[in-house]
Structure formats: C-alpha cells, structure tokens
Design an enzyme around this catalytic site. Structure first.
Site, PDB file in Angstrom:
ATOM      1  N   ASP A 240     -45.440  24.481  98.925  1.00 18.03           N
ATOM      2  CA  ASP A 240     -44.497  25.263  99.740  1.00 18.03           C
ATOM      3  C   ASP A 240     -44.962  26.711  99.748  1.00 18.03           C
ATOM      4  O   ASP A 240     -46.154  26.968  99.585  1.00 18.03           O
ATOM      5  CB  ASP A 240     -43.069  25.111  99.198  1.00 18.03           C
ATOM      6  CG  ASP A 240     -42.006  25.225 100.294  1.00 18.03           C
ATOM      7  OD1 ASP A 240     -42.010  26.242 101.014  1.00 18.03           O
ATOM      8  OD2 ASP A 240     -41.179  24.310 100.440  1.00 18.03           O
ATOM      9  N   HIS A 263     -47.530  27.230 102.074  1.00 21.14           N
ATOM     10  CA  HIS A 263     -46.882  27.632 103.324  1.00 21.14           C
ATOM     11  C   HIS A 263     -46.975  29.128 103.567  1.00 21.14           C
ATOM     12  O   HIS A 263     -46.205  29.677 104.362  1.00 21.14           O
ATOM     13  CB  HIS A 263     -45.419  27.186 103.328  1.00 21.14           C
ATOM     14  CG  HIS A 263     -45.249  25.698 103.389  1.00 21.14           C
ATOM     15  ND1 HIS A 263     -44.012  25.093 103.500  1.00 21.14           N
ATOM     16  CD2 HIS A 263     -46.144  24.689 103.348  1.00 21.14           C
ATOM     17  CE1 HIS A 263     -44.163  23.766 103.519  1.00 21.14           C
ATOM     18  NE2 HIS A 263     -45.459  23.509 103.429  1.00 21.14           N
TER      19      HIS A 263
END
Length: 485
Positions: A240, A263
């Site tokens: 993430d 991310h």
C-alpha cells in the site's frame, strides 16, 4: 562523574610519563607505574559504568517461541520509573515473541532510549491475545528514542487473507513528542507498519520496511494529527502507501525515500464519512518511485470538507509508475462523477506544486487531475516535468488529463495540460511552498546520551556487563602484574 574519572587518568598519565633517558627504567620502576596505570583504568571503568537495562534481566528468554511479553513490561516499568539511566536494551542474536504490548508514559527519566539489537516477533493470528488495533504501542512519552539494527516482524501473512476483519498496526506512537526512530527493519505487518498519531517534533530515518506487493493495507508509515515531522533516507516496499499523510498534520518534511513496490506517497485519503480534514505545509523531495501504483498522490473522498494546501513534490524520479502525478477528489468512486457532483462539499485542494519530475509512466497518462465541480482544485502548478511512457522505445510523451482544476505551468511541463495556463511569472509562485521546501531541513532530535559509553561495558550480543565483570577484569589485571613483578 565521567569528567572526574578522565581527569584522574590524565593526571596519572602525566605522573607516569616516560623519561627522556630510557636507561633510568628498572623493573621496580616499571612495576610501580604499571600498577598506577591499572588503578586509573579501574577508576575509569567504575565511573563510566552504564546502568542500561537488558530485557533478559527481567526474564525474557529470546528463543522466538516463549512469550516474553511480561518480561518486557517489567523492564519497561523499571526504565520508565527511573531505573537504568533511561536506557533499555533488546540484545542482539535473540528473537523475542511478544503479544500486544502497551508501553505507557509519562516517565521519570528523559530521554528514554530503547535500543533494539535483536528481533521482535509478533504472535500469529491464531495465537493472538488481546488488542487487535495495534501490536506494540508507545504512548505519552517525552523524548523517546527507538533505534538499533534489529528487526520488527509483524507475522502478517496469517492476517492478510482476512482483509475485511480487524488487523493490528505493528508499531504505533501516540502523543510522543520529540520522538526519534531510526535504523530498524520492519517486515510483514498485518496492517500498517508504523503509525504516528498526536506526536510533535518527530524524526524518522534510515528504516527498511518490507512486505509483499500483494499484502493488503500494509502502509509503510502513516502520519495523523502530528506536526514538525521529518522522514528521511528510508527504503520502503509494501502493498500500500509507502507514506500516507492523513488529517491533522502540518509541517511535514520527507526526503530521500526509495519507494516501490507500493502505492506511492499520498496525502490522504481525506474527508471520509464527511470528515473535516486539514493538511498543510508538506514537502516531499528527492524521492524515487519504482514500479509503484502511484507516485505523488492527493486523494479525498466526496462529501468531506476542510483543506489540503501548500504541498510540494519536488525532485522526483519515476520508473514505470502507473499514475505518476494524481489528484483525485473522487477517491473510491470509480470513474463516475455523477454522485460526486450531487455532494454538497469536498476537501479543498490548493497551492500544490509538482516540480522537477523525470521518468516513465506505465500507463498512457502521466498526469491525472480529477477535481470536484463544486470545489475545484486551485493554484495547482507544474514546473520542469518530463514524463514518458515506459513502453515506448522512442520516448513517447505520456498523456495528461484534468477535470475542474485551475493553475499554471512554468518552463517545461510534459505532458502539457490545457487546463493549466502557461505563465512565466506565476503571480502566486512566490508564495508557493517550493522555496521553503528546497531549504535544508534540520532534524529535530532529542538530546540523547550515547547508549554505549565505553567498549567494555557491553558483551558480544549487546548485553550489558555487570559491575562485577569490571571489578573482576581489573583484579585479574592486578594479579597478572603482581605475578610478573
């Protein structure tokens, strides 16, 4: 006390100084001076003796299987209560299995220095006992230092398949002002690896954070309701956000981050469930994104309010990044903007600078601005941006798209955006955060004492030698000289 000991040694050294005429030496003369030198070393050892506590003194086994939680709590109670000169050691070469722990302040000693030289291992999901919000929590502690070359292993693989259920953050700091975190390796958290909440004057540096790209919600570092935070020189590869900056934050400085997979570095998400968000004065500079889903991202939920402003991303290198530059006020709303337009509010995004970007986009779009019709993004500026598509052998320029955004571009900006007006002066440019972002940032560090004073105080695994070891060493030296004499 140490100064006194050093003074004694200096005086003794002068007293036993070598004569210019080496013929004056005799065995008795040398023996006398050697005795005096050994005595001075003995005094120095006693005066410089460290009182740092070792968790094994309180019953920690460190075999990776035995539950050492209670031993750690006892050790913390002692060091927080003033024992151990404010220093606690997790020794090297050992693995300590821990259930959820809360290290609570306030403490009598400041600073509190926790040196993690060994490994901390979480219990698996099936054997987990207690709080599922976090695994290790430090709360209400002033001038806390957590450092070392050890590893914090969240054993997250047993949790990841239960994505919809509650999963613990590995390491959380709550209301810890003047905090320093450095040197550690963090792996496989069940959810976020590190969470900073309600902390001011924080320095995080030289961390390695690793989790599989497929691991859900395993953010590297999350920051919320905190100010004056510096994050620098870290390598982060997760499933993430490498770093997420959430509401209530101000004056955040991030530099030297190697991010990927993951991310990217995100502002948000902000405004979920009608939240009134606030993020301001954020500088992200000199960072690398490698194979990430996003690069520089700002994400807000429809229906929120508040602001995200004075934000700069500068000096960014991109390598095969899916969305290199993105502002999304329709976060978690897919490609549909209809429901967004029906909302009465949105988090206002303004005074954002993207400068000195270079590299490749995995997708055809290098820049994507999707802002609210009711609360458009304003004063969004691009400067010296060159993004190409990774798949093109000829260096094809990536595309850009924008919705409800106002701002400008200065000098080179590729891809170009029709929604951003070309401006050579940018009337608002002087007030943009880029100038302050470019200035060297001084890390705010607690006034800590060196953890390992003299070399002889610690054994090969970082374990503290007791005063009896110091005395024994000196007595052996005395005996050796006596025999030779």
């Amino acid at each position: 006390m140490k100064a006194l000991a050093l003074t004694i040694v200096v005086l003794v050294s002068k007293y036993i100084g070598f004569p210019h005429d080496l013929t004056v030496f005799s065995s008795k003369h040398m023996q006398k001076k050697t005795w005096i030198l050994i005595f001075s070393v003995f005094i120095l050892q006693i005066f410089t003796y460290s009182k740092a506590l070792d968790v094994t003194q309180y019953g920690a086994v460190g075999d990776g299987v035995t539950d050492d939680s209670q031993a750690f709590l006892k050790a913390w109670e002692a060091v927080c209560g003033g024992t151990g000169d404010g220093q606690l050691i997790v020794p090297a070469g050992m693995a300590f299995m821990l259930q959820p722990l809360k290290f609570q302040g306030s403490c009598k000693s400041t600073p509190i220095v926790v040196q993690v030289l060994g490994n901390l291992v979480a219990s698996s999901r099936g054997k987990w006992k207690g709080d599922k919000d976090q695994w290790i929590l430090f709360s209400d502690i002033e001038e806390l230092v957590v450092e070392g070359n050890g590893e914090i292993n969240g054993q997250g693989s047993s949790w990841w398949e239960h994505k919809g259920s509650s999963r613990p953050t590995a390491l959380k700091f709550k209301s810890c002002n003047n905090l320093r975190l450095s040197g550690l390796t963090h792996v496989d958290s069940a959810m976020a690896h590190i969470h900073i909440n309600g902390c001011n004057d924080v320095t995080i540096s030289n961390l390695r954070i690793n989790a599989p790209e497929s691991s859900p919600n395993t953010d590297g570092i999350d920051i919320a309701v905190s100010s004056n935070v510096i994050i620098q020189d870290c390598v982060i590869a997760t499933g993430d956000d490498c770093i997420a900056i959430n509401s209530g934050t101000a004056n955040i400085r991030i530099s030297g981050i190697d991010c990927g997979p993951g991310h990217g570095i995100s502002i948000g998400s902000l405004g979920k469930d009608g939240e009134i968000a606030s993020v301001e004065d954020v500088c992200v500079q000199n960072c690398n994104f490698r194979g990430t889903m996003n690069g520089a991202r700002i994400k807000t939920w429809p229906g929120g309010s508040g602001y995200a402003r004075r934000i700069t991303f500068n000096g960014i290198t991109l390598d095969n990044v899916e969305n290199p530059i993105i502002i999304d006020q329709h976060y978690n709303n897919g490609d549909s903007d209809k429901s967004t337009d029906e909302k009465s509010s949105a988090v206002e995004v303004s005074k954002v600078v993207f400068s000195n970007f270079v590299g490749t986009s995995k997708s055809e779009y290098g820049v994507n601005f999707r802002c609210s019709a009711r609360v458009p993004c304003t004063e969004i500026f691009m400067k010296d941006v060159k993004i190409e598509t990774a798949s093109s052998e000829m260096g094809q320029v990536a595309q850009g798209q924008c919705l409800n955004v106002r701002g400008g571009v200065s000098t080179l900006a590729v891809p170009g955006l029709e929604c951003l007006a070309l401006s050579t002066d940018m009337l608002s440019w002087g007030s943009m955060p880029e100038q302050s972002c470019m200035l060297p940032q001084q890390a705010v560090q607690p006034n800590t004492r060196p953890l390992q004073d003299p070399l002889w105080i610690y054994g090969s695994r970082g374990k503290r030698l007791g005063v009896d070891n110091v005395v024994l060493t000196s007595l052996i030296s005395f005996g050796f000289i006596y025999v030779l004499g």
